[in-house]
Write a protein that holds these residues in place. Structure first.
Motif, PDB file in Angstrom:
ATOM      1  N   ILE D1296       0.857  -1.196   0.000  1.00 50.32           N
ATOM      2  CA  ILE D1296       0.000   0.000   0.000  1.00 50.32           C
ATOM      3  C   ILE D1296       0.893   1.246   0.000  1.00 50.32           C
ATOM      4  O   ILE D1296       1.821   1.357   0.821  1.00 50.32           O
ATOM      5  N   ASP D1297       0.624   2.131  -0.953  1.00 47.66           N
ATOM      6  CA  ASP D1297       1.387   3.395  -1.033  1.00 47.66           C
ATOM      7  C   ASP D1297       0.622   4.413  -0.188  1.00 47.66           C
ATOM      8  O   ASP D1297      -0.426   4.942  -0.604  1.00 47.66           O
ATOM      9  N   GLN D1298       1.134   4.673   1.060  1.00 47.31           N
ATOM     10  CA  GLN D1298       0.340   5.483   2.003  1.00 47.31           C
ATOM     11  C   GLN D1298       0.243   6.934   1.555  1.00 47.31           C
ATOM     12  O   GLN D1298      -0.563   7.694   2.058  1.00 47.31           O
ATOM     13  N   GLU D1299       1.063   7.338   0.549  1.00 42.52           N
ATOM     14  CA  GLU D1299       0.910   8.713   0.035  1.00 42.52           C
ATOM     15  C   GLU D1299      -0.424   8.838  -0.702  1.00 42.52           C
ATOM     16  O   GLU D1299      -1.204   9.754  -0.470  1.00 42.52           O
ATOM     17  N   LEU D1300      -0.687   7.865  -1.585  1.00 43.06           N
ATOM     18  CA  LEU D1300      -1.897   7.964  -2.421  1.00 43.06           C
ATOM     19  C   LEU D1300      -3.154   7.653  -1.603  1.00 43.06           C
ATOM     20  O   LEU D1300      -4.231   8.165  -1.892  1.00 43.06           O
ATOM     21  N   CYS D1301      -2.993   6.813  -0.565  1.00 48.02           N
ATOM     22  CA  CYS D1301      -4.179   6.317   0.153  1.00 48.02           C
ATOM     23  C   CYS D1301      -4.878   7.470   0.867  1.00 48.02           C
ATOM     24  O   CYS D1301      -4.221   8.344   1.464  1.00 48.02           O
ATOM     25  N   ILE D1302      -6.206   7.506   0.762  1.00 47.90           N
ATOM     26  CA  ILE D1302      -6.955   8.580   1.452  1.00 47.90           C
ATOM     27  C   ILE D1302      -7.749   7.972   2.599  1.00 47.90           C
ATOM     28  O   ILE D1302      -8.630   8.606   3.172  1.00 47.90           O
ATOM     29  N   GLY D1303      -7.494   6.722   2.953  1.00 46.21           N
ATOM     30  CA  GLY D1303      -8.114   6.116   4.128  1.00 46.21           C
ATOM     31  C   GLY D1303      -9.614   5.907   3.957  1.00 46.21           C
ATOM     32  O   GLY D1303     -10.386   6.005   4.914  1.00 46.21           O
ATOM     33  N   CYS D1304     -10.094   5.589   2.751  1.00 45.97           N
ATOM     34  CA  CYS D1304     -11.560   5.471   2.571  1.00 45.97           C
ATOM     35  C   CYS D1304     -12.057   4.161   3.155  1.00 45.97           C
ATOM     36  O   CYS D1304     -13.240   3.974   3.383  1.00 45.97           O
ATOM     37  N   GLY D1305     -11.168   3.155   3.363  1.00 44.23           N
ATOM     38  CA  GLY D1305     -11.599   1.930   4.033  1.00 44.23           C
ATOM     39  C   GLY D1305     -12.263   0.940   3.088  1.00 44.23           C
ATOM     40  O   GLY D1305     -12.692  -0.139   3.489  1.00 44.23           O
ATOM     41  N   LEU D1306     -12.363   1.272   1.794  1.00 43.69           N
ATOM     42  CA  LEU D1306     -13.005   0.333   0.850  1.00 43.69           C
ATOM     43  C   LEU D1306     -12.243  -0.987   0.816  1.00 43.69           C
ATOM     44  O   LEU D1306     -12.822  -2.075   0.757  1.00 43.69           O
ATOM     45  N   CYS D1307     -10.927  -0.866   0.888  1.00 41.71           N
ATOM     46  CA  CYS D1307     -10.135  -2.112   0.774  1.00 41.71           C
ATOM     47  C   CYS D1307     -10.381  -2.992   2.001  1.00 41.71           C
ATOM     48  O   CYS D1307     -10.504  -4.205   1.893  1.00 41.71           O
ATOM     49  N   VAL D1308     -10.514  -2.385   3.168  1.00 44.13           N
ATOM     50  CA  VAL D1308     -10.735  -3.164   4.393  1.00 44.13           C
ATOM     51  C   VAL D1308     -12.010  -4.004   4.227  1.00 44.13           C
ATOM     52  O   VAL D1308     -12.049  -5.197   4.521  1.00 44.13           O
ATOM     53  N   GLU D1309     -13.049  -3.322   3.614  1.00 45.30           N
ATOM     54  CA  GLU D1309     -14.333  -4.014   3.409  1.00 45.30           C
ATOM     55  C   GLU D1309     -14.154  -5.203   2.461  1.00 45.30           C
ATOM     56  O   GLU D1309     -14.650  -6.277   2.666  1.00 45.30           O
ATOM     57  N   SER D1310     -13.371  -4.930   1.400  1.00 43.79           N
ATOM     58  CA  SER D1310     -13.354  -5.955   0.321  1.00 43.79           C
ATOM     59  C   SER D1310     -12.505  -7.163   0.721  1.00 43.79           C
ATOM     60  O   SER D1310     -12.595  -8.213   0.094  1.00 43.79           O
ATOM     61  N   CYS D1311     -11.657  -7.042   1.763  1.00 42.87           N
ATOM     62  CA  CYS D1311     -10.746  -8.163   2.035  1.00 42.87           C
ATOM     63  C   CYS D1311     -11.445  -9.237   2.850  1.00 42.87           C
ATOM     64  O   CYS D1311     -11.866  -9.000   3.992  1.00 42.87           O
ATOM     65  N   SER D1312     -11.581 -10.431   2.263  1.00 43.83           N
ATOM     66  CA  SER D1312     -12.316 -11.488   3.002  1.00 43.83           C
ATOM     67  C   SER D1312     -11.387 -12.195   3.989  1.00 43.83           C
ATOM     68  O   SER D1312     -11.807 -13.075   4.712  1.00 43.83           O
ATOM     69  N   PHE D1313     -10.103 -11.832   3.966  1.00 45.89           N
ATOM     70  CA  PHE D1313      -9.201 -12.506   4.927  1.00 45.89           C
ATOM     71  C   PHE D1313      -8.838 -11.553   6.069  1.00 45.89           C
ATOM     72  O   PHE D1313      -7.917 -11.816   6.836  1.00 45.89           O
ATOM     73  N   SER D1314      -9.565 -10.406   6.134  1.00 42.84           N
ATOM     74  CA  SER D1314      -9.292  -9.334   7.132  1.00 42.84           C
ATOM     75  C   SER D1314      -7.780  -9.142   7.286  1.00 42.84           C
ATOM     76  O   SER D1314      -7.228  -9.220   8.386  1.00 42.84           O
ATOM     77  N   ALA D1315      -7.140  -8.925   6.106  1.00 44.24           N
ATOM     78  CA  ALA D1315      -5.665  -8.784   6.144  1.00 44.24           C
ATOM     79  C   ALA D1315      -5.280  -7.317   5.978  1.00 44.24           C
ATOM     80  O   ALA D1315      -4.116  -7.006   5.795  1.00 44.24           O
ATOM     81  N   ILE D1316      -6.279  -6.419   5.976  1.00 43.42           N
ATOM     82  CA  ILE D1316      -5.951  -4.972   5.898  1.00 43.42           C
ATOM     83  C   ILE D1316      -6.688  -4.296   7.058  1.00 43.42           C
ATOM     84  O   ILE D1316      -7.842  -4.631   7.337  1.00 43.42           O
ATOM     85  N   GLU D1317      -6.001  -3.448   7.739  1.00 45.16           N
ATOM     86  CA  GLU D1317      -6.719  -2.750   8.828  1.00 45.16           C
ATOM     87  C   GLU D1317      -6.328  -1.263   8.798  1.00 45.16           C
ATOM     88  O   GLU D1317      -5.203  -0.933   8.396  1.00 45.16           O
ATOM     89  N   PRO D1318      -7.302  -0.420   9.164  1.00 43.60           N
ATOM     90  CA  PRO D1318      -6.991   1.028   9.183  1.00 43.60           C
ATOM     91  C   PRO D1318      -5.982   1.290  10.308  1.00 43.60           C
ATOM     92  O   PRO D1318      -6.078   0.702  11.384  1.00 43.60           O
ATOM     93  N   GLU D1319      -5.023   2.165   9.985  1.00 46.33           N
ATOM     94  CA  GLU D1319      -3.984   2.439  10.997  1.00 46.33           C
ATOM     95  C   GLU D1319      -3.838   3.952  11.107  1.00 46.33           C
ATOM     96  O   GLU D1319      -3.837   4.654  10.087  1.00 46.33           O
ATOM     97  N   LYS D1320      -3.693   4.418  12.326  1.00 43.73           N
ATOM     98  CA  LYS D1320      -3.565   5.867  12.520  1.00 43.73           C
ATOM     99  C   LYS D1320      -2.123   6.258  12.194  1.00 43.73           C
ATOM    100  O   LYS D1320      -1.185   5.691  12.747  1.00 43.73           O
ATOM    101  N   VAL D1321      -1.974   7.126  11.230  1.00 40.35           N
ATOM    102  CA  VAL D1321      -0.625   7.617  10.894  1.00 40.35           C
ATOM    103  C   VAL D1321      -0.631   9.106  11.199  1.00 40.35           C
ATOM    104  O   VAL D1321      -1.467   9.847  10.645  1.00 40.35           O
ATOM    105  N   GLU D1322       0.253   9.536  12.165  1.00 37.37           N
ATOM    106  CA  GLU D1322       0.132  10.973  12.553  1.00 37.37           C
ATOM    107  C   GLU D1322       0.468  11.844  11.345  1.00 37.37           C
ATOM    108  O   GLU D1322       1.245  11.486  10.463  1.00 37.37           O
TER     109      GLU D1322
END
Lengths: 59, 67, 165, 1371
Positions: D1296-1322
């Motif tokens: 995941i390229d955290q520069e481009l990511c806007i944290g919309c969480g769509l990927c978290v929803e789509s992953c059936s293996f719960s292998a992505i989680e939202p993370e707080k990046v200051e």
């Protein structure tokens, strides 16, 4: 008689049960001899087309 | 259409299902026309619509996605 | 979604085929390939050069955040319920989706055409076969999004240019 | 077979002539002697089925590989047939006509119908292909020379075999023409002269010189020969002197020895023949003389023989032929005196004989009958009672010993005489014997002579080896097919000429007759496969070798035999009717790799069946037909599955009916499967079919049965499938006998309920159906349990014998210009035969960044792999593309090679130009080549963008957490602790034991109470287990190897760090509102009944109602253990007081496996079972202090009211409340709130989330022994992870390229293996973060991301785009 323990296991029969126990033992650090009578492992399960209850193919 | 025209189809095959199915078709020698150009992906979900468009832009006559 | 875009671009939708094959269905796979090859054969060779403009537009549309967002959501809204245990009504979803696709495609087409240099609304309408009215409404949306702007006058007609990458 | 060389290309199988029944296809299809068990077999190599040497080969004195050449004749490969024959016999055409074919008497086909016409097939081969054109390899010429005396079969064969050993020999023949008895003994109608001359040429072509008219004698003695430089002499002068009758008047004119008669006839073509001729003797010579005499114009020919037809030594077919030709045979008569008139023969006085008892040769000796003389008036008498060698030419040879029959004495093995350097063989040494015997002695003599020249001991190692009881291919299923008649010259055409009588088989007849061969030793040693195998993997010299291995433990998983319905033939017509098949055979019909490649058609007439019937309990739950009293547990489920799959396969509608007593779908999701099959129209008939009859021409089957309503019904079906059960495998029973392991009453391995995988012998464990019939998920659980038990015995020696493969240091290629190596494979002819490989290699050279290309015959063979490693190093390649077969099967193999060459394994790409190109476009060679080029171009383009990826290793800490203190939880904790893993056991309640506390005895009678106390004791005082009672899991995070769980006791919170989790939260019986439960004290559920029995000791009747709340909308599943539990309680009641009437109202009695015996006993004890349907449930009403139960009884078709004192309900079992646990570990739960396993069939103990394992009733209701087995299995599965220091994770994960990511969480929803989680990046807010340990690399998130911020390692955008572009740009 406290002979030192041999860290290997012989699994007799290469059907689904044999393969599973062999895999488990191998992954847990034991040397496994899987002994199969016929020329390939798979046992009766390999002859089946699909399996219940999931209907996916036995291969 | 010229008779020797052979359509070229871009195919995305999922590694666990369709690709394995294609291998089995091979092992059992089921014949089918040599039109496919296969790209193996881990899952059909990986096929981004952009790739389908890319295929057409590059002149493939069809795109076949199989999961 | 891809199918709808292809319709808009005037490319036969059957050129893109989807099939379900399991690892054990070798015979089924070969039947599908034969069937798809036959269909593609009947459709004749596909010459991309004729559709350069349209295909460019399809690609650009597929890249837009709006369509990608919708395709991501489509899966989620169909299956899961929202907080109030309501499921979105499928026809409504279908309607929203088609509308979004159509608008994004047209905007992308315009940006494609402007890619080669400023054009007037009527020129764009002739080139793309879109009614003049649609061209101008889409153009306003582009201007609002800051993707296009008024460029200059040529005689009495106004020309616009693209600002998109 | 040399497994390392075999690439399973199948070329050998194509040429193998031997067709055998394929056991894998249950005899529905054939396979070759060299075969691969099934297309996807592992190891994927071929093997040859061979047993002991065939009886025909053993019977043949020359040891010819009869089965070999017979098979060659069958496939019309006459050249190869001759090569096999001439390996041991130089004269195929001759022996093909005159051999006494001892092999045919030894042929096992005699006990089927009649023996194979082996000799005639040899002749066919020699007729169809000229033996002289067979090139015989001879060793390099040696300088010794050998003199052979006599050019009969013995002499000729010695010369032949000597020539093959490079030793030249000269044959000295006394007669003007070579051939010995073949020339002068056997008349032309049996052996045409041109055949004899042609085959002598075979030997002279090898440089053997034949000197005719040069007899041994005064001017040519053995010593002369020695002086002429012959280092060895071989005497083969045969036995040409006829034996006199010893009757008066023998040397009168008109008396002529048989052999002289034939010699003159053969050499000169004519001889003096009388009008009425009598021949004395019963051997082949006598018959030859008789048949020659008839041809020479004799009017009347009579044979006088002193015994009967059976004792006649001549061939049967010869005697038959002579009788056809009008020759009369006078049995039991012997000559006494020759009647002489004026110096000429005028008659023969003979005397009748009768047979006394057997003499030393085993033949009954003839005794003259006094006074029975009679006279024959004849004008010529020809004695033919035997021959002996004419030793006149050997008088002066000093060292020769002679036997009393005038034959030369030799060493029986080396054929050497006592005279130095002189050997002897053939009739001169054995007395008159067979041609093949002479040839065999020649072969042996040649060996001795060579050893004699080499100064090697001539006898050592050559004793004939005898097979005591050889194992051969069974022929019980062989259809009777009589021997083909040899076409013969019509009798009338035979007079006056010596044309060959036996005309020989035509090719079709030959092939048909050869097809009758039983292939006794399976492989016929024709070695066609050796020639066909390019990598040279076939090795016929493999011998069975015995290895002794000492191991710490043994696990028996050798499975069962399927019940063979042959035993009940008269009922099931299984053998006679092709449309009755077993379920295993039906599976093969459904399989895509089966005989009908998946099309559902009847084997009998290729028609699609419309109606199929399944008969359940064939060979199970059956005491009178066969003693398999148990239920085989799986037949109901597989029958339902077969109906569902069959309907998928049939294109125009299929009606399926299952005839059953009970449908037993007790496993997880089995009931839903059963309900869905009903929706798909599968018909369940509650009836036992009593007779099956065959409908004449259509061969369909009529099933006669009694319907529930009581009428007798006869219904016709196209196909009947017998759901055959399991029987203990004979091999397993023997094995158990040798290892003295206790078996139970049905001969399955005996185990206790509390130790389900431990046998009576310490250190030997058992798993799967050898312990008793069970389904695959249960077998897998037992397999893991057995692994756990074996593992805990050997815990001290864990890892001691495991070998680690060390690889060279990996070269860093980042930043280097891509240097791609392309290896294109021929795969024998699989690719090379279709695609033009050289042009592909040429084309590859032209591709960008390609610096090296190479063509291989077999890229995956061992030696090519080593060569590739060298090439990669030499050429400093940093990318490798192999164009060959499928990456699915071979990518790991080549990745190992990359590592050996110091390259990162992910810098490797395969182009599948076999499975997906040449194999499927074999008819369009040029297009296949073009496609292959495209595929290579795409792979090369993609490989340029490949980046090195390292396996991610995640550390593993090995304490383990067990949630739930029931029997399962405690068993798991104990097993972990014994293997040295620190264990924490969290129990919600205040004491351990769980639902097992309510059970007193298991159905097998094991005392649960005492077992439970002992277990709790062990767990509580085990140092390695930290028991936390009254504790609940609140939250958990982390992943496999690194879990952190928060446990709350009261208000105290503790965090436990552990590597794996076992969930054993168990299950409990539900309450119910039905049947007055809770409103009337007499209505109890499950084990509460025991209290009521004490409360109402005088209760006279008890009613049990099963499936209360189970198998209905509220719990659409079967709770599996209620039938057995209720029947157990009923038996206890009956034991205490046999008079109490006990009723069990049920929808199906599901006492699966050996529990069937409990159901059996209950019926014997008088417990009444009544079946009710969900639509007409029993209705319970109060009647004073008793209860009334109204029920409709389907058997008697009437309402019934039962008055009872007590009522017990078998309510549904639910999983105990565990939402917090399941949500903490993100464990998916199925519709019935049971924890979902990773795969219902193959991973029944692992949960979807790695590192979490499930056991006990939380997974699904199950009896005590299965819970214990599953607990042990969970331990074993967990140890798979815990025993590693770190877990290597596939590097094909998302990035995941955290520069481009806007944290919309769509990927978290789509992953059936719960292998992505939202993370707080200051500084940026929420960003998506990938958990590589859980990521399966499917790439769905990459597509869902609107920002295109996610890409997949090894499948990133540039690689895919590059492949797309490369595929098309070729014109």
């Amino acid at each position: 008689m406290t002979k030192d323990v041999v860290g290997s296991v012989m699994v007799v029969g290469g059907g689904i049960a044999g393969m599973q126990s062999a895999l488990d033992l191998a992954n847990s650090g034991y040397y496994v001899y899987l002994v199969e009578e016929s020329s390939a492992i798979g046992g009766v399960m390999s002859q089946l087309d699909k399996t219940f209850p999931t209907n996916d193919c036995t291969m | 259409m010229a008779e020797n025209y052979e359509p070229k189809i871009l195919a995305f095959l999922c590694n666990w299902c369709a690709y394995a199915g294609a291998d089995l078709a091979g092992v059992s020698r089921f014949q089918y026309p040599p039109t496919l150009r296969v790209i193996r992906t881990m899952c059909s979900g990986r096929v981004d619509p952009l790739y389908i468009a890319e295929g057409l832009v590059n002149g493939y006559d069809g795109v076949f996605v199989s999961g | 979604m891809v199918a709808k875009l292809l319709d808009l671009a005037g490319i036969e939708r059957e050129r893109v085929q989807l099939r379900r094959v399991s690892a054990a269905e070798g015979a089924l796979f070969s039947e599908y390939v034969t069937e798809v090859s036959q269909k593609t054969l009947e459709m004749g060779p596909f010459d991309p050069t004729q559709y350069m403009l349209e295909l460019g537009a399809v690609q650009r549309a597929l890249g837009t955040r709006r369509l990608r967002w919708l395709s991501g959501m489509e899966h989620q809204l169909d299956k899961a319920e929202n907080v109030y245990r309501e499921k979105t009504d499928p026809d409504l979803m279908e309607e929203v989706l088609s509308e979004a696709i159509r608008s994004e495609y047209h905007k992308a087409l315009i940006l494609e055409m402007l890619g080669e240099g400023p054009l007037s609304v009527r020129e764009m309408a002739e080139r793309s076969g879109m009614p003049v009215y649609t061209v101008s409404t889409r153009l306003n949306e582009l201007e609002r999004d800051g993707l296009a702007e008024f460029n200059c006058h040529e005689g009495s007609t106004a020309k616009f240019a693209s600002l998109a990458a | 077979m040399d497994l390392s060389k075999c690439t399973s290309c199948g070329d050998c199988e194509a040429v193998c002539p031997v067709e055998l029944e394929s056991g894998y296809e249950e005899g529905l299809a054939t396979r070759k002697a060299i075969y691969k068990k099934y297309t996807q077999a592992i190891p994927g190599t071929y093997c040859i089925e061979k047993t002991d040497t065939a009886p025909c080969k053993l019977a043949c004195p020359a040891g010819i590989n009869v089965q070999g050449y017979v098979q060659m004749v069958k496939v019309g490969n006459y050249k190869r047939a001759l090569e096999i024959i001439m390996e041991d016999l130089p004269l195929p055409g001759i022996l093909g006509r005159v051999c006494p074919h001892g092999c045919e008497d030894a042929c096992r086909r005699c006990s089927v119908d009649d023996p194979l016409a082996i000799r005639d097939l040899k002749r066919l081969a020699a007729d169809r292909f000229d033996p002289r054109e067979i090139e015989i390899q001879c060793d390099p010429e040696r300088d010794e020379k050998v003199a052979i005396i006599g050019s009969g079969p013995a002499g000729l064969s010695t010369a032949y075999f000597l020539a093959r050993r490079g030793i030249k020999s000269t044959i000295f023949e006394s007669l003007p023409e070579p051939g010995g008895m073949l020339r002068v003994g056997i008349p032309e109608h049996r052996l045409p002269r041109e055949i004899l001359n042609k085959e002598i040429e075979i030997i002279t072509n090898l440089g053997v010189e034949i000197k005719t008219n040069s007899p041994l004698g005064p001017d040519l003695s053995i010593d002369d020969l020695k002086n002429q430089g012959y280092k060895a002499v071989y005497l083969a002068i045969g036995a040409h002197k006829g034996i006199e009758l010893g009757v008066p008047g023998e040397n009168v004119n008109g008396v002529r020895q048989g052999v002289d008669f034939l010699r003159e006839l053969s050499l000169t073509g004519k001889t003096e023949v009388g009008k009425k001729v009598v021949i004395i003797g019963g051997g082949n010579v006598a018959i030859d003389v008789a048949r020659s005499a008839i041809r020479m114009g004799a009017e009347e020919v009579t044979i006088v023989y002193r015994r009967t037809r059976t004792e006649m030594p001549a061939f049967d077919e010869e005697i038959e032929a002579s009788l056809d030709e009008g020759i009369r045979i006078n049995y039991l008569a012997a000559p006494q005196e020759i009647v002489v008139e004026d110096g000429r023969v005028a008659g023969l006085r003979c005397i009748k004989m009768e047979l006394g008892d057997a003499d030393s040769s085993g033949r009954r000796s003839p005794i003259p009958v006094p006074g029975s003389e009679f006279e024959l008036d004849v004008d010529q008498i020809i004695p033919a009672i035997g021959q002996k060698p004419d030793l006149s030419c050997l008088e002066e040879a000093a060292g020769l010993e002679f036997s009393r029959w005038g034959t030369i004495e030799v060493n029986s093995i080396s054929y050497a005489t006592d005279y130095e350097g002189v050997f002897a063989g053939g009739d001169v040494q054995t007395g008159p014997w067979t041609v093949i015997g002479a040839v065999a002695s020649g072969k042996e003599a040649a060996e001795s002579i060579q050893r004699y020249f080499d100064g090697v001991d001539m006898v050592e190692g050559r004793e004939p080896v005898t097979l005591d009881d050889p194992v051969y291919r069974p022929y019980d299923k062989e259809p009777v097919k009589h021997r083909l008649q040899m076409p013969e010259l019509a009798v009338e055409k035979r007079a006056g000429n010596f044309d060959q009588v036996e005309l020989g088989y035509t090719e079709e007849q030959g092939q048909e007759e050869a097809g009758r061969c039983l292939n006794c030793s399976y492989c016929c040693d024709c070695e066609l496969c050796v020639e066909a195998c390019l990598p040279g993997a076939v090795n016929h010299r493999d011998q069975a070798l015995e290895k002794e291995i000492d191991v710490g433990a043994v696990i028996l998983t050798s499975g069962t035999d399927v019940f063979d319905p042959d035993k009940l033939e008269e009922f099931y017509l299984y053998k006679s009717n092709p449309n009755v098949m077993t379920s295993i055979e039906f599976e093969r019909i459904l399989s895509a790799t089966g005989p009908t490649s998946g099309h559902l058609v009847r084997l009998s007439d290729e028609k699609e069946p419309k109606k199929i019937a399944w008969l359940q309990c064939v060979g199970s739950r059956d005491q009178n037909q066969c003693d398999n009293g148990y239920c085989s547990s799986v037949c109901c489920m597989y029958a339902i599955k077969e109906t569902v799959i069959a309907q998928e396969h049939s294109h125009n509608g299929l009606e399926c009916s299952i005839f059953n007593m009970d449908i037993r779908t007790f496993g997880k999701d089995y009931e839903r499967y059963y309900e869905r099959s009903k929706e798909q129209g599968v018909r369940y008939v509650q009836a036992r079919v009593h007779t099956i009859s065959e409908v004449p021409e259509s061969r369909n089957l009529n099933l006669h049965y009694v319907s529930e309503a009581g009428e007798i019904i006869e219904e016709e079906f196209d196909l009947v499938v017998l759901s055959v059960g399991m029987e203990p495998a004979k091999s397993a029973v023997e094995l158990a006998g040798d290892l003295d392991i206790e078996l139970n009453q049905y001969n399955f391995v005996k185990t206790e309920d509390v130790s389900p995988v431990t046998t009576s012998k310490p250190g030997i464990y058992v798993a799967g159906v050898i312990q008793g019939p069970k389904d695959i998920p249960h077998s897998i659980m037992e397999a893991s349990a057995a692994a756990c038990s074996a593992g805990s015995d050997l815990a001290a020696a864990r890892g001691s014998l495991v070998k680690e493969r060390i690889f060279p240091e990996e070269i860093n290629v980042v930043g280097q210009e891509p240097r791609i190596g392309v290896f294109v494979c021929n795969c024998g002819i699989n690719i090379g035969g279709i695609a033009d490989v050289p042009s592909i290699v040429e084309y590859a050279k032209s591709l960008p960044n390609v610096v090296y290309t190479e063509e291989n015959l077999f890229s995956c063979s061992q030696d090519t792999q080593e060569k590739m490693v060298e090439t990669i190093k030499e050429q400093k390649l940093n990318r490798v593309v192999v164009a060959a077969c499928s990456p699915i099967t071979h990518e790991p193999l080549f990745q190992e090679t990359m590592k050996d060459a110091g390259l990162n394994p992910f810098l490797f790409e395969m182009a599948n130009i076999r499975n997906q190109c040449t194999w499927v476009h074999s008819s369009e060679k040029d297009k296949a080549t073009e496609k292959a080029k495209d595929l290579v171009k795409m792979s090369v383009a993609r490989s340029a963008f490949l980046e090195p990826l390292d396996y991610l290793t995640v550390g593993v800490n090995n304490p383990v957490l067990v949630v739930g203190g029931g029997v399962s939880g405690m068993t798991a904790a104990l097993n972990f602790a014994e293997q040295g893993f620190a264990t924490t056991l969290v129990e919600k309640g205040m004491e351990l034991g769980g639902s097992a506390r309510q059970i007193k005895k298991t159905w097998k009678g094991a005392d649960v109470g005492s077992y439970l106390d002992e277990l709790i004791g062990q767990v509580e005082n085990h140092t390695g287990i930290n028991v936390m009672k009254g504790a609940e899991v609140v939250n958990a995070k982390g992943f496999v190897g690194n879990f952190e769980t928060e446990v709350k006791i009261g208000d105290l919170k503790k965090t436990i760090r552990h590597g794996a989790t076992v969930v054993a939260t168990g299950g409990q019986a539900t309450e119910t509102g039905e049947h007055l439960y809770g409103q009337n004290p007499r209505v109890t559920r499950w084990h509460d009944l025991e209290q009521n029995l004490e409360k109402y000791p005088d209760a006279e009747s008890v009613v049990f109602i099963q499936c209360v709340g189970s198998r209905d909308e509220s719990h659409p599943y079967c709770s599996k253990i209620c039938c057995t539990a209720s029947i157990n309680q009923a038996l206890e009641i009956k034991e205490k007081n046999p008079e109490t009437n006990v009723f069990i109202l049920h929808r199906d009695i599901r006492t699966y496996g050996e529990r069937e015996s409990v159901y059996q006993k209950a019926r014997e004890k008088g417990v009444v079972f009544i079946k009710y349907s969900p639509e007409r449930k029993p209705v319970v009403t109060e009647a004073g202090d008793k209860l009334e139960v109204k029920i409709f009884d389907p058997v008697i078709q009437r309402e019934m009211v039962i008055e009872t004192d007590l009522l017990n309900l078998a309510t549904a079992i639910e999983s105990s409340a565990n939402e917090t646990v399941t949500s903490a570990y993100k464990l998916p739960v199925n519709a019935d709130k049971f924890v979902m396993e990773a795969h219902a069939k193959l991973r029944p103990v692992d949960c979807a989330t790695d590192g979490v394992y499930i056991c006990g009733m939380a997974h699904y209701p199950k009896p005590l022994d299965e819970s214990i087995a599953q607990a042990q299995a969970a331990v074993s599965r967990a140890i798979n992870v815990l025993s590693q220091q770190s877990v290597a994770v596939e590097p094909i994960v998302s990035q995941i390229d955290q520069e481009l990511c806007i944290g919309c969480g769509l990927c978290v929803e789509s992953c059936s293996f719960s292998a992505i989680e939202p993370e707080k990046v200051e500084g940026k807010g929420i960003r998506a973060k990938n958990i590589s340990a859980l990521c399966k690399g499917c790439g769905v998130c990459a597509v869902a991301c609107p920002q295109q911020a996610i890409t997949m390692k090894h499948f990133n955008n540039d690689q895919i785009i590059a492949s797309i572009r490369a595929g098309k740009s070729v014109a």
